[in-house]
Motif scaffolding. Sequence first.
Motif, short mmCIF file in Angstrom:
data_model
loop_
_atom_site.label_atom_id
_atom_site.label_comp_id
_atom_site.label_asym_id
_atom_site.label_seq_id
_atom_site.Cartn_x
_atom_site.Cartn_y
_atom_site.Cartn_z
N ASN A 41 0.80 -1.23 0.00
CA ASN A 41 0.00 0.00 0.00
C ASN A 41 0.83 1.28 0.00
O ASN A 41 0.27 2.37 0.09
N GLU A 42 2.15 1.15 -0.09
CA GLU A 42 2.98 2.36 -0.08
C GLU A 42 2.90 3.13 -1.39
O GLU A 42 3.15 4.33 -1.42
N GLY A 43 2.60 2.45 -2.47
CA GLY A 43 2.47 3.13 -3.75
C GLY A 43 1.01 3.37 -4.09
O GLY A 43 0.15 2.54 -3.82
N THR A 44 0.71 4.54 -4.68
CA THR A 44 -0.67 4.89 -5.05
C THR A 44 -0.86 4.66 -6.54
O THR A 44 -0.23 5.34 -7.35
N PRO A 45 -1.74 3.74 -6.93
CA PRO A 45 -1.97 3.51 -8.36
C PRO A 45 -2.87 4.60 -8.94
O PRO A 45 -3.61 5.27 -8.21
N SER A 46 -2.82 4.76 -10.24
CA SER A 46 -3.71 5.72 -10.91
C SER A 46 -4.09 5.15 -12.27
O SER A 46 -3.42 4.26 -12.80
N ASN A 129 -2.55 -3.25 -4.43
CA ASN A 129 -2.82 -1.94 -3.86
C ASN A 129 -4.07 -1.27 -4.43
O ASN A 129 -4.16 -0.05 -4.49
N VAL A 130 -5.06 -2.10 -4.82
CA VAL A 130 -6.32 -1.54 -5.28
C VAL A 130 -7.51 -2.14 -4.53
O VAL A 130 -8.64 -2.10 -5.00
N GLY A 131 -7.25 -2.71 -3.35
CA GLY A 131 -8.34 -3.28 -2.56
C GLY A 131 -7.86 -4.46 -1.75
O GLY A 131 -6.71 -4.88 -1.85
N ALA A 132 -8.76 -5.00 -0.95
CA ALA A 132 -8.36 -6.05 -0.01
C ALA A 132 -8.20 -7.40 -0.68
O ALA A 132 -7.21 -8.10 -0.45
#
Length: 231
Positions: A41-46, A129-132
Amino acid sequence: MVTMSPTAVVAGALTAALAFAGPAVAAEPPPVNGHTDNWVNEGTPSVEYDNGYKVDSKSEVKAALEQCNDRSVSCSATPVETPTEVVKWFDVVNDSISGKPGPVGNCGPGQGDMVLTYGGSQTFTWGWNVGASVDVSLVKDKLGVGAKAEYSESNAVTNTGQVTLTIKPGERGMLKMGHDMERSVSDVTIQGGKFGGAKITGLRTEAPLKRDPRVGKDVNTCGAPLLNPDY
């Protein structure tokens, strides 16, 4: 009498050294504390659509990814860095001793060594990193991330194990279990679907590898931290 040039002597010495050196041993993956590690979760996807609309909401990035399940949409993932391996370790709740789920302490005065068997189980899961919950089929089959045979085919792997702990006076400890994980960062190109197509950047995935579970001992002095900060 036979003489050899200095160059020949050096070359011969190097050849002999290489012959005795043997095959290289693969480096052991570095350990990480599963209780506190937050790499996924340290990186934020876009996601940026072909019409210029861009958003970094995890739910919207996931929705864009889920378009790849549609047969009319073509998707491909490109690694943006070399995948890395780590060993993820957790302190494990004790299943062997009734009423002692956490560490066993030998912290009182006048006690000798404590020897006991400590057993339990730990689950290791895919992460992104886009959900559980990871759609493993989407990641492996549609995007090709983690498509190699060494990746676990299920969302979770549960390992069991036990150790014999020798707790010396002034120490406390418990079973810890680890599993080899591979981490990847990818960009995903989507052709078709919403707004005609899109590009997702910074998708992080972490997958358990098909390897034997690791079992160890987490022992420290009384009052000192263990892997699990709650203990």
